[in-house]
Design a protein around this motif. Structure first.
Motif, PDB file in Angstrom:
ATOM      1  N   ALA A   1       0.819  -1.205   0.000  1.00 10.55           N
ATOM      2  CA  ALA A   1       0.000   0.000   0.000  1.00 10.55           C
ATOM      3  C   ALA A   1       0.855   1.258   0.000  1.00 10.55           C
ATOM      4  O   ALA A   1       0.523   2.249  -0.641  1.00 10.55           O
ATOM      5  CB  ALA A   1      -0.920  -0.006   1.217  1.00 10.55           C
ATOM      6  N   VAL A   2       1.985   1.227   0.688  1.00 12.93           N
ATOM      7  CA  VAL A   2       2.800   2.436   0.802  1.00 12.93           C
ATOM      8  C   VAL A   2       3.550   2.753  -0.495  1.00 12.93           C
ATOM      9  O   VAL A   2       3.429   3.865  -1.012  1.00 12.93           O
ATOM     10  CB  VAL A   2       3.744   2.319   2.021  1.00 12.93           C
ATOM     11  CG1 VAL A   2       4.660   3.525   2.087  1.00 12.93           C
ATOM     12  CG2 VAL A   2       2.924   2.187   3.296  1.00 12.93           C
ATOM     13  N   PRO A   3       4.309   1.781  -1.052  1.00 13.12           N
ATOM     14  CA  PRO A   3       4.926   2.099  -2.351  1.00 13.12           C
ATOM     15  C   PRO A   3       3.881   2.432  -3.419  1.00 13.12           C
ATOM     16  O   PRO A   3       4.123   3.300  -4.269  1.00 13.12           O
ATOM     17  CB  PRO A   3       5.701   0.830  -2.718  1.00 13.12           C
ATOM     18  CG  PRO A   3       5.243  -0.223  -1.777  1.00 13.12           C
ATOM     19  CD  PRO A   3       4.760   0.463  -0.547  1.00 13.12           C
ATOM     20  N   ALA A   4       2.734   1.777  -3.378  1.00 14.36           N
ATOM     21  CA  ALA A   4       1.685   2.093  -4.367  1.00 14.36           C
ATOM     22  C   ALA A   4       1.298   3.557  -4.234  1.00 14.36           C
ATOM     23  O   ALA A   4       1.168   4.284  -5.225  1.00 14.36           O
ATOM     24  CB  ALA A   4       0.470   1.199  -4.154  1.00 14.36           C
ATOM     25  N   PHE A   5       1.144   4.015  -2.983  1.00  8.34           N
ATOM     26  CA  PHE A   5       0.777   5.414  -2.782  1.00  8.34           C
ATOM     27  C   PHE A   5       1.814   6.341  -3.390  1.00  8.34           C
ATOM     28  O   PHE A   5       1.482   7.264  -4.133  1.00  8.34           O
ATOM     29  CB  PHE A   5       0.623   5.741  -1.293  1.00  8.34           C
ATOM     30  CG  PHE A   5       0.552   7.219  -1.031  1.00  8.34           C
ATOM     31  CD1 PHE A   5      -0.645   7.890  -1.219  1.00  8.34           C
ATOM     32  CD2 PHE A   5       1.682   7.943  -0.655  1.00  8.34           C
ATOM     33  CE1 PHE A   5      -0.706   9.269  -1.017  1.00  8.34           C
ATOM     34  CE2 PHE A   5       1.619   9.321  -0.468  1.00  8.34           C
ATOM     35  CZ  PHE A   5       0.419   9.979  -0.634  1.00  8.34           C
ATOM     36  N   TRP A   6       3.079   6.094  -3.084  1.00  6.06           N
ATOM     37  CA  TRP A   6       4.100   7.038  -3.555  1.00  6.06           C
ATOM     38  C   TRP A   6       4.192   7.036  -5.070  1.00  6.06           C
ATOM     39  O   TRP A   6       4.379   8.093  -5.687  1.00  6.06           O
ATOM     40  CB  TRP A   6       5.450   6.731  -2.910  1.00  6.06           C
ATOM     41  CG  TRP A   6       5.440   7.161  -1.468  1.00  6.06           C
ATOM     42  CD1 TRP A   6       5.454   6.352  -0.368  1.00  6.06           C
ATOM     43  CD2 TRP A   6       5.360   8.512  -0.976  1.00  6.06           C
ATOM     44  NE1 TRP A   6       5.382   7.117   0.774  1.00  6.06           N
ATOM     45  CE2 TRP A   6       5.328   8.443   0.439  1.00  6.06           C
ATOM     46  CE3 TRP A   6       5.300   9.754  -1.594  1.00  6.06           C
ATOM     47  CZ2 TRP A   6       5.234   9.574   1.249  1.00  6.06           C
ATOM     48  CZ3 TRP A   6       5.217  10.895  -0.792  1.00  6.06           C
ATOM     49  CH2 TRP A   6       5.185  10.794   0.611  1.00  6.06           C
ATOM     50  N   LEU A   7       4.044   5.872  -5.696  1.00  9.05           N
ATOM     51  CA  LEU A   7       4.091   5.838  -7.153  1.00  9.05           C
ATOM     52  C   LEU A   7       2.916   6.615  -7.736  1.00  9.05           C
ATOM     53  O   LEU A   7       3.068   7.402  -8.676  1.00  9.05           O
ATOM     54  CB  LEU A   7       4.066   4.390  -7.647  1.00  9.05           C
ATOM     55  CG  LEU A   7       5.386   3.628  -7.460  1.00  9.05           C
ATOM     56  CD1 LEU A   7       5.195   2.159  -7.763  1.00  9.05           C
ATOM     57  CD2 LEU A   7       6.457   4.231  -8.359  1.00  9.05           C
ATOM     58  N   ILE A   8       1.724   6.418  -7.170  1.00  5.54           N
ATOM     59  CA  ILE A   8       0.555   7.118  -7.700  1.00  5.54           C
ATOM     60  C   ILE A   8       0.709   8.628  -7.463  1.00  5.54           C
ATOM     61  O   ILE A   8       0.493   9.438  -8.358  1.00  5.54           O
ATOM     62  CB  ILE A   8      -0.742   6.601  -7.037  1.00  5.54           C
ATOM     63  CG1 ILE A   8      -0.974   5.133  -7.387  1.00  5.54           C
ATOM     64  CG2 ILE A   8      -1.944   7.432  -7.477  1.00  5.54           C
ATOM     65  CD1 ILE A   8      -2.130   4.496  -6.637  1.00  5.54           C
ATOM     66  N   PHE A   9       1.129   8.987  -6.251  1.00  2.30           N
ATOM     67  CA  PHE A   9       1.216  10.396  -5.895  1.00  2.30           C
ATOM     68  C   PHE A   9       2.268  11.127  -6.737  1.00  2.30           C
ATOM     69  O   PHE A   9       2.008  12.173  -7.329  1.00  2.30           O
ATOM     70  CB  PHE A   9       1.548  10.518  -4.399  1.00  2.30           C
ATOM     71  CG  PHE A   9       1.594  11.932  -3.901  1.00  2.30           C
ATOM     72  CD1 PHE A   9       0.419  12.619  -3.627  1.00  2.30           C
ATOM     73  CD2 PHE A   9       2.811  12.571  -3.706  1.00  2.30           C
ATOM     74  CE1 PHE A   9       0.463  13.929  -3.167  1.00  2.30           C
ATOM     75  CE2 PHE A   9       2.858  13.886  -3.250  1.00  2.30           C
ATOM     76  CZ  PHE A   9       1.680  14.558  -2.981  1.00  2.30           C
ATOM     77  N   ILE A  10       3.457  10.527  -6.830  1.00  2.00           N
ATOM     78  CA  ILE A  10       4.526  11.178  -7.602  1.00  2.00           C
ATOM     79  C   ILE A  10       4.177  11.163  -9.085  1.00  2.00           C
ATOM     80  O   ILE A  10       4.297  12.170  -9.780  1.00  2.00           O
ATOM     81  CB  ILE A  10       5.878  10.474  -7.342  1.00  2.00           C
ATOM     82  CG1 ILE A  10       6.301  10.739  -5.897  1.00  2.00           C
ATOM     83  CG2 ILE A  10       6.947  10.957  -8.321  1.00  2.00           C
ATOM     84  CD1 ILE A  10       7.477   9.891  -5.441  1.00  2.00           C
TER      85      ILE A  10
END
Lengths: 837, 225
Positions: A430-439
């Motif tokens: 969930a965390v790497p997914a967030f950063w990829l989506i956000f960035i």
């Protein structure tokens, strides 16, 4: 009164399950349960989101380099039109509907929504309509005029193929589902709640969804009207939007944005509702400013209907109007900002705890605030005239919609998925997914603001190298692929959680709202017994409450007659006033949806006479829905547990179906109001007036039609009066049906003899539309009167069981009023065109 | 960071379609408005982010009382900012109309799929395709309309856009400060040729402009003979 004997907890569960569960196997077609259909809506909407996402990838692939030859303009136009249409109509709206359908009854302490079969019908309309659009895309005949379908580009002269018809008919079909959901959500929030949940104890999500649903009831009709008029123009050459024959393409823009702007808030408000549920949980503090937020939501609801012109600043609007709409557009930032500060205040007052949903909410804050700020910029007229129709606007709308909807929905997915599956995940992805989506998101769209200011218009398929946009576009494209990887990780994470998540006992987030008082995953009946709510429903003790309810210590902790029962309450005080008996699993909604879909297909392939067949089937099937409703004897007050009694809904004063008719008529009146606006707009603003031939209506026939419409309403009322006096209403119902039929005949006569040729000029076309509206309403009135007769014959009417005639009365009255207004409008339009006698 | 990056990028961004490289009073005003709004928005964004961080980290509790946040942040602050911004933008917008003493020249801009036709003056019937000649330093009133679908007339370096709508004629006043070449595009999606529906704008010294008009008139007369 005999009390039902107490039953053991396990037997109660077993009995309820037998009544409420959807049959296995092919029985999946017969599902009407909100938990099942809510899940299906969410899964289907996410599937369409993936399709829309792939289309977005194709757009970014095309724009990555100058003079791209990846696809030609014909294909590119289909791609971006479908991307917008899919994301708006097949993802955002159905996704929020899915969330609402799944969560609302549980948050309100009810066992289901008010009209389970309507939920199912809406679902099938959505699936069939969406399939038509996607099917057309795979066949290469997708709509290609942009998702707002401006005429005359979308009219038959410039888009002769089936493409635009796919959009108009397919999207309208899907909107049936949106409107039925809106009626259902409105009525369910107002009537189907746990006893004691007065209007000031509603969970905040219910307030958000109530305002959203009401906005849909008033926001969708203008677009539906516009789509009908444009389809009439394309199919039968009625020139509503043709400037050479008294039509005006600007009418389409007004109707579209009258829908289109509220639409943005219709998408944002449910997401904001989800945020308002999650923040208190993680802040471990009740929501700050509950009442201020309610005021803000209502303000947004009203303001959003006064902003549509800010999408049209460049069409040549008078200066004063520009200033007004500019100020109003800025004004909407205030209630929106108030909500953001209320969330921050809740976090400040509480003791925030960090978990995955909070991470996604932080992403929401950053992106949505930026989107709001660029929105205020665009509300300023001089700047708007530069930035309008450029990639700056593309960037802005993605910041608002992705920030304001997608991020909260991702947070919501992580927050409520344990409720749906009964499992929690360990957040590895969930965390790497967030950063990829956000960035990835910011890389794609932040740069796009600049691309737009450097002069790149939206919707171009190629651009020359010397325009200096290539680096920005390339970076945007790279960003979009980073974002896609993030979404892929998200999907993988969800699959892993569903498949391998750890089971938990109850309420993993220590949330304080009612939906966590159900067992997880929830059984089909949600609550084994219904709670009595004595404090704000956002701050309860779901753990202990859940145990009590499971033990059957609330209301309706028993089964009776094999009925699916839940409680109806007074709208404001929340006192129980009826037992609502809900319909059980049935395939009727599926078949009705299929028949409705067949109408759409017939219209698409221009088989207009053949369309009458599935139309008749649809009406017949809809009438079949009523076979299982009502009873042949009066039941009187029934025990509901805790020593109280209530009437069954069809004997109660204002049951959900009566309210549903009220809200349907409100939406219908909005459509009629939009039609009147359109008629006046064309007569006053459109080029090519006055028309060469002016209609001189036959006043005698019009008077006859008016008398018959009034008579039909009167007969409907007399039928109800007779029934209430325990006399058979047969004669009056028959007379009402005949009067409606006579009114139809008189109106058709006026169309055939006076209007003659509606293709000649918008003057004739508008008169045709007004009279056609009255004909349709008299026709439906006739069917409802005959339905009353059938109910009388089958013994389902009595002075107490008079609901069918009361609902009929609402329709007959409305048909008479609307019909009279239509006739007056016809006379005024003829006179103003110069046709004075 | 993103702001700094943007500024750096801007330094290298000209392009004949850049609204940020204004070449006329209309575009100048909008660019000014844009820079005001950009720095204002940046400040607001940082301010809101700061408050959010304080709230999340449980600092500044006294500062962040709900009353202050809701009334100060939610009502008072945006109201003041919005009133000021609407006032500035109205002032800048209205100034667009009165920037010259000289009587404006009138040019008709007629859009069709997928080209622009420009007709000059009232009775000379001079017309050009996809190439617009204007005098520098003199305001021009463009009467914008369309022969078929909706298009939009936009010369980013001179100012805002105006839709070309069949059956309607919209007017927009633009002026180029100096002679030069500027790009023009169709901004409203108009079908398959939308991307290539461009035109170029040549702003001339007043005398030179008259010469061009005479040449166009003469060549037209020649063709008619």
């Amino acid at each position: 009164m005999e009390q039902p004997s107490p039953v053991s907890q396990i037997k109660l569960h077993h009995d309820l399950k037998a009544i409420w569960d959807t049959p296995p196997g092919w029985g999946f077609l017969s599902a009407v349960n909100h938990t099942v259909l809510g899940r299906r809506f969410i899964i289907a909407a996410f599937t369409f989101f993936a399709i829309g996402g792939v289309l977005a990838m194709l757009i970014r692939a095309q724009l990555a380099t100058p003079r791209s030859a990846f696809v030609g303009p014909d294909v590119y136009n289909q791609i971006f039109t479908m991307h917008g249409s899919v994301m708006m109509f097949l993802y955002a709206i159905p996704m929020f509907e899915g969330f609402a359908i799944y969560l609302l009854p549980k948050m309100l302490g009810a066992r289901d929504l008010a009209f389970p079969r309507l939920t199912a019908y809406g679902f099938w309309c959505y699936i069939f309509g969406g399939s038509i659009l996607i099917g057309a895309m795979l066949l290469g005949v997708a709509p290609d005029s942009g998702w707002f379908m401006y005429t005359p580009l979308s009219s038959s002269t410039y888009t002769p193929g089936i493409n635009a018809d796919i959009w108009l008919l397919g999207i309208t079909f899907v909107e049936i589902s949106a409107l039925s959901a809106a009626v259902e959500i409105t009525v369910s929030i107002l009537k189907l709640r746990a006893p004691g949940m007065s209007i000031d104890r509603l969970p905040i999500m219910a307030w958000y969804l109530l305002v959203t649903a009401l906005m849909m009831l008033f926001g969708f009709p203008p677009l539906i009207l516009g789509s009908i008029l444009l389809e009439l123009e394309r199919a039968f050459d009625l020139p509503f939007f043709d400037p050479t024959r008294g039509g005006d393409s600007l009418l389409w823009q007004h109707l579209f944005w009258l829908f289109g702007h509220p639409e943005v808030y219709i998408i944002f408000l449910p997401a904001a509702g989800a945020i308002s549920m999650m923040i208190p949980t993680f802040a471990r503090h009740p929501l700050v400013g509950y009442r201020a937020i309610i005021a803000a939501i209502i303000a947004v609801g009203f303001l959003s209907f006064g902003l549509w012109v800010h999408h049209m600043f460049a069409v040549g609007i008078p200066h004063l109007a520009l200033a007004f709409f500019s100020a109003a557009s800025g004004l909407v930032a205030i209630p929106t900002g108030l909500q953001i500060f209320a969330w921050i205040a809740t976090l400040a007052k509480g003791r925030p705890r960090f978990d995955v949903p909070m991470l996604y909410l932080a992403g929401f804050f950053v992106i949505f605030v930026i989107g709001g700020l660029t929105g205020v910029m665009l509300a300023m007229v001089p700047f708007n005239l530069q930035a309008h129709d450029t990639h700056f606007v593309v960037a802005h709308l993605h910041y608002v919609l992705v920030g304001g909807f997608v991020f909260p929905m991702l947070a919501g997915a992580y927050y409520w998925l344990p409720h749906i599956t009964g499992k929690v995940s360990d957040h590895k992805l969930a965390v790497p997914a967030f950063w990829l989506i956000f960035i990835g998101f910011n890389m794609t769209f932040f740069l796009m603001h600049l691309t737009g200011l450097l002069g790149m218009p939206r919707r171009i398929d190629t651009y020359p190298a010397e325009a200096k946009w290539e680096w920005l576009n390339l970076l945007s494209s790279v960003g979009s692929f980073v974002m896609t990887i993030g979404f892929a990780l998200f999907v993988l994470d969800i699959i892993l959680q569903v498949r391998f998540g750890k089971a938990f006992r109850r309420n993993p987030w220590q949330a304080r709202s009612l939906e966590w008082a159900t067992p997880t995953p929830p059984p089909s009946y949600a609550f084994a017994s219904l709670p009595h709510v004595e404090s704000p429903a956002d701050w309860l003790e779901p753990g202990s409450l859940g145990n009590d309810l499971a033990a059957g210590r609330g209301y309706l902790g028993f089964t009776r007659n094999g009925w699916q029962e839940t409680l109806g309450v007074g709208m404001t005080d929340g006192a129980p006033d009826q037992v609502v008996v809900l319909p059980r699993s049935t395939t009727l909604p599926f078949w009705t949806g299929l028949a409705t879909g067949t109408i759409v297909l017939c219209l698409l392939f221009k088989l207009y006479w053949l369309a009458l067949l599935p139309f008749a089937v649809t009406i017949t099937l809809l009438l079949c829905w009523t076979r299982t409703t009502g009873a042949q004897s009066d039941l009187g007050p029934l025990p509901i547990g805790r020593g109280q009694t209530a009437l069954v809904h069809w004997e109660a004063g204002q049951p959900p179906s009566w309210w549903a008719m009220v809200f349907v008529l409100a939406a219908d009146a909005t459509l009629f109001g939009s039609l009147l606006f359109g008629c006046v707009f064309l007569a006053m603003i459109a080029p090519g007036w006055p028309p060469a031939v002016i209609v001189l209506p036959s006043y005698g026939v019009m008077a006859l039609a008016a008398i018959l419409m009034i008579a039909a309403a009167l007969f409907g009322r007399l039928a109800l009066r007779d029934l209430n006096r325990n006399r058979a209403p047969t004669a009056w119902l028959g007379s009402a049906a005949l009067a409606h039929l006579g009114a139809c005949a008189a109106l058709v006569w006026i169309i055939a003899v006076d209007v003659v040729d509606p293709t000649q000029h918008a003057h004739q076309a508008t008169l045709f539309a007004l009279l056609g509206y009255a004909v349709l309403h008299a026709g439906v009135g006739c069917i409802l009167a005959l339905y009353g007769l059938q109910r009388q014959r089958s013994g389902k009417l009595s002075p107490i069981r008079n609901l069918d005639l009361r609902i009929g009365k609402l329709w007959h009255d409305y048909a008479a009023v609307a019909g009279l207004v239509a006739l007056v409008a016809v006379i005024v339009l003829c006179w103003s065109a110069g046709g004075r006698p | 960071m993103p702001i700094l990056g943007t500024s750096l990028l801007l330094a290298g961004c000209g392009g004949d379609l850049s609204a940020l490289d204004p070449a006329g009073p209309n575009a100048h005003n909008v660019a000014t408005l844009w820079w005001i709004m950009l720095w204002g928005s940046t400040a607001i964004f940082l301010f809101v982010s700061l408050i959010l961080c304080l709230a999340l980290t449980q600092r500044g509790q006294r500062l962040l009382s709900p009353r202050w946040l809701l009334i100060g942040g939610g009502l008072a602050f945006p109201s003041v900012v919005l009133v000021a911004l609407v006032a500035v933008s109205l002032a800048l917008g209205e100034r667009l109309l009165v920037y010259a003493n000289e009587a404006p020249l009138r040019i008709e801009a007629v859009a069709r799929q997928w080209q622009w036709e420009f007709r000059y003056g009232d009775d000379t019937n001079i017309a050009t395709l996809d190439k617009l000649h204007i005098p520098a330093g003199r305001p021009v009133d463009f009467a914008v309309t369309s022969d078929d679908v909706i298009h939009s007339f936009w010369i980013p370096r001179l100012g805002g856009k105006m839709d070309a709508i069949p059956g309607h004629t919209n007017t927009i006043r633009l002026m180029a400060d100096k002679p030069g070449t500027y790009g023009g595009v169709c901004a409203e999606f108009c079908g398959e040729g939308h991307a290539i529906m461009r035109f170029s704008v040549q702003a001339h010294e007043p005398n030179e402009f008259n010469d061009v008009m005479q040449q166009l008139s003469a060549s037209r007369a020649e063709r008619q003979q």
